[in-house]
Design a protein around this motif. Structure first.
Motif, PDB file in Angstrom:
ATOM      1  N   ALA A 224       0.843  -1.198   0.000  1.00 14.36           N
ATOM      2  CA  ALA A 224       0.000   0.000   0.000  1.00 14.36           C
ATOM      3  C   ALA A 224       0.880   1.250   0.000  1.00 14.36           C
ATOM      4  CB  ALA A 224      -0.916  -0.007   1.219  1.00 14.36           C
ATOM      5  N   ARG A 225       1.906   1.244   0.835  1.00 10.94           N
ATOM      6  CA  ARG A 225       2.783   2.417   0.899  1.00 10.94           C
ATOM      7  C   ARG A 225       3.499   2.626  -0.447  1.00 10.94           C
ATOM      8  NH1 ARG A 225       3.547   4.927   5.029  1.00 10.94           N
ATOM      9  NH2 ARG A 225       3.405   3.239   6.563  1.00 10.94           N
ATOM     10  N   LEU A 226       3.949   1.524  -1.050  1.00  8.63           N
ATOM     11  CA  LEU A 226       4.648   1.639  -2.342  1.00  8.63           C
ATOM     12  C   LEU A 226       3.710   2.163  -3.424  1.00  8.63           C
ATOM     13  CD1 LEU A 226       6.776  -1.662  -2.276  1.00  8.63           C
ATOM     14  CD2 LEU A 226       7.575   0.688  -1.924  1.00  8.63           C
ATOM     15  N   ALA A 227       2.465   1.693  -3.401  1.00  7.58           N
ATOM     16  CA  ALA A 227       1.483   2.150  -4.408  1.00  7.58           C
ATOM     17  C   ALA A 227       1.241   3.649  -4.260  1.00  7.58           C
ATOM     18  CB  ALA A 227       0.183   1.379  -4.261  1.00  7.58           C
ATOM     19  N   LEU A 228       1.131   4.104  -3.030  1.00  6.01           N
ATOM     20  CA  LEU A 228       0.891   5.547  -2.801  1.00  6.01           C
ATOM     21  C   LEU A 228       2.113   6.365  -3.204  1.00  6.01           C
ATOM     22  CD1 LEU A 228      -1.033   5.312   0.579  1.00  6.01           C
ATOM     23  CD2 LEU A 228      -1.927   6.193  -1.591  1.00  6.01           C
ATOM     24  N   ALA A 229       3.301   5.833  -2.901  1.00  7.61           N
ATOM     25  CA  ALA A 229       4.531   6.554  -3.263  1.00  7.61           C
ATOM     26  C   ALA A 229       4.662   6.639  -4.783  1.00  7.61           C
ATOM     27  CB  ALA A 229       5.742   5.844  -2.669  1.00  7.61           C
ATOM     28  N   ASP A 230       4.322   5.547  -5.450  1.00  2.65           N
ATOM     29  CA  ASP A 230       4.357   5.495  -6.914  1.00  2.65           C
ATOM     30  C   ASP A 230       3.473   6.572  -7.520  1.00  2.65           C
ATOM     31  OD1 ASP A 230       6.058   3.554  -7.596  1.00  2.65           O
ATOM     32  OD2 ASP A 230       4.558   2.179  -8.420  1.00  2.65           O
ATOM     33  N   SER A 231       2.253   6.649  -6.978  1.00  2.09           N
ATOM     34  CA  SER A 231       1.282   7.607  -7.546  1.00  2.09           C
ATOM     35  C   SER A 231       1.740   9.038  -7.277  1.00  2.09           C
ATOM     36  CB  SER A 231      -0.099   7.375  -6.970  1.00  2.09           C
ATOM     37  OG  SER A 231      -0.189   7.885  -5.671  1.00  2.09           O
ATOM     38  N   ALA A 232       2.421   9.267  -6.142  1.00  2.10           N
ATOM     39  CA  ALA A 232       2.883  10.616  -5.809  1.00  2.10           C
ATOM     40  C   ALA A 232       4.003  11.057  -6.735  1.00  2.10           C
ATOM     41  CB  ALA A 232       3.350  10.673  -4.354  1.00  2.10           C
ATOM     42  N   SER A 233       4.770  10.078  -7.244  1.00  3.74           N
ATOM     43  CA  SER A 233       5.914  10.445  -8.102  1.00  3.74           C
ATOM     44  C   SER A 233       5.534  10.544  -9.572  1.00  3.74           C
ATOM     45  CB  SER A 233       7.044   9.419  -7.913  1.00  3.74           C
ATOM     46  OG  SER A 233       6.636   8.175  -8.429  1.00  3.74           O
ATOM     47  N   ASP A 234       4.264  10.231  -9.897  1.00  2.60           N
ATOM     48  CA  ASP A 234       3.823  10.280 -11.310  1.00  2.60           C
ATOM     49  C   ASP A 234       3.746  11.736 -11.819  1.00  2.60           C
ATOM     50  OD1 ASP A 234       3.701   7.597 -11.589  1.00  2.60           O
ATOM     51  OD2 ASP A 234       1.524   7.430 -11.332  1.00  2.60           O
TER      52      ASP A 234
END
Ligand code: G3P
Ligand code: CA
Length: 234
Positions: A224-234
């Motif tokens: 979950a944390r990785l998914a949120l971090a991914d979306s923040a860096s898009d």
């Protein structure tokens, strides 16, 4: 957005076991949620009143002595933990959400948690009690007005988070299936925090964060944390 491990890191270890709690701690979850039933004067971590889904036992928890339940395999050789063992395991690692499933004696539970937290130096502010049984939550608030509570719902009530405001809850925690923008905004308007369970899909996580959801309950907190971090860096 705060990430609770749901029943511990239950995607990676048997739910509501010490292994699931330890895995959540290793993943640096912000908090851990687990389910509690009362068994005589003890409290144990288990989601169902019936033993067969999560252990190699059969029958209801009340049909066995505590010693018998403690000998069961809750998965991967894990046992059914007591609430004290869970609190000892988590300690000061992260926030703790105790979901009350079947609790008959609220004063006993509050004393149990108070004494355990006292001896483990866990501040009461680290504990959040939640339940679908709003009568239990009301009793908690009557006995301990400063206790933090989260009112659970698997519905989208007509007045949205109104029931949680009436209970003087800190959180309204709702099923992801029924959470929409209106529900989140209504909770915020009432000064409540919004929690959503059980959220494991990246699309849901990103959408809920955009809506201002405060906490999510995830079976795999690291993903979950990785998914949120991914979306923040898009
Ligand atoms: O506390 C949120 C969530 O755990 C409630 O549903 O069935 O997983 O206990 P359940
Ligand atoms: Ca739960």
């Amino acid at each position: 957005m705060f990430i609770y491990a749901h029943r511990g890191a239950s995607a990676l270890a048997p739910e509501n076991t010490l292994l699931a709690l330890k895995t959540a701690i290793a993943q640096q979850a912000d908090g851990i949620e687990f389910d509690v039933f009362q068994h005589q004067n003890e409290f144990i971590l288990i989601h169902d009143r019936w033993l067969h889904r999560t252990t190699n036992g059969i029958g209801s928890i009340d049909s066995l002595l505590l010693e018998q339940i403690r000998k069961l395999d809750a998965g991967e050789g894990e046992t059914v933990p007591t609430l004290l063992e869970a609190l000892q395991c988590i300690g000061l690692s992260c926030q703790i959400n105790i979901e009350l499933k079947g609790v008959r004696d609220v004063p006993l539970l509050l004393k149990y948690v108070h004494d355990a937290c006292d001896s483990l130096s866990i501040p009461s502010s680290n504990i959040l009690y939640s339940s679908f049984d709003h009568h239990l939550l009301k009793t908690i608030k009557t006995i301990a007005p400063s206790a933090r509570i989260g009112a659970l719902t698997a519905n989208k009530p007509i007045d949205y988070a109104g029931f949680a405001e009436v209970l003087d809850a800190e959180f309204v925690n709702a099923d992801v299936t029924f959470v929409d923008k209106n529900f989140v905004y209504d909770a915020k308007r009432r000064g409540l925090k919004m929690g959503v369970y059980t959220v494991d899909q990246p699309e849901d996580l990103v959408r809920l964060k955009e809506w201002g959801v405060d906490a999510v309950f995830c079976n795999n907190p690291l993903n979950a944390r990785l998914a949120l971090a991914d979306s923040a860096s898009d």
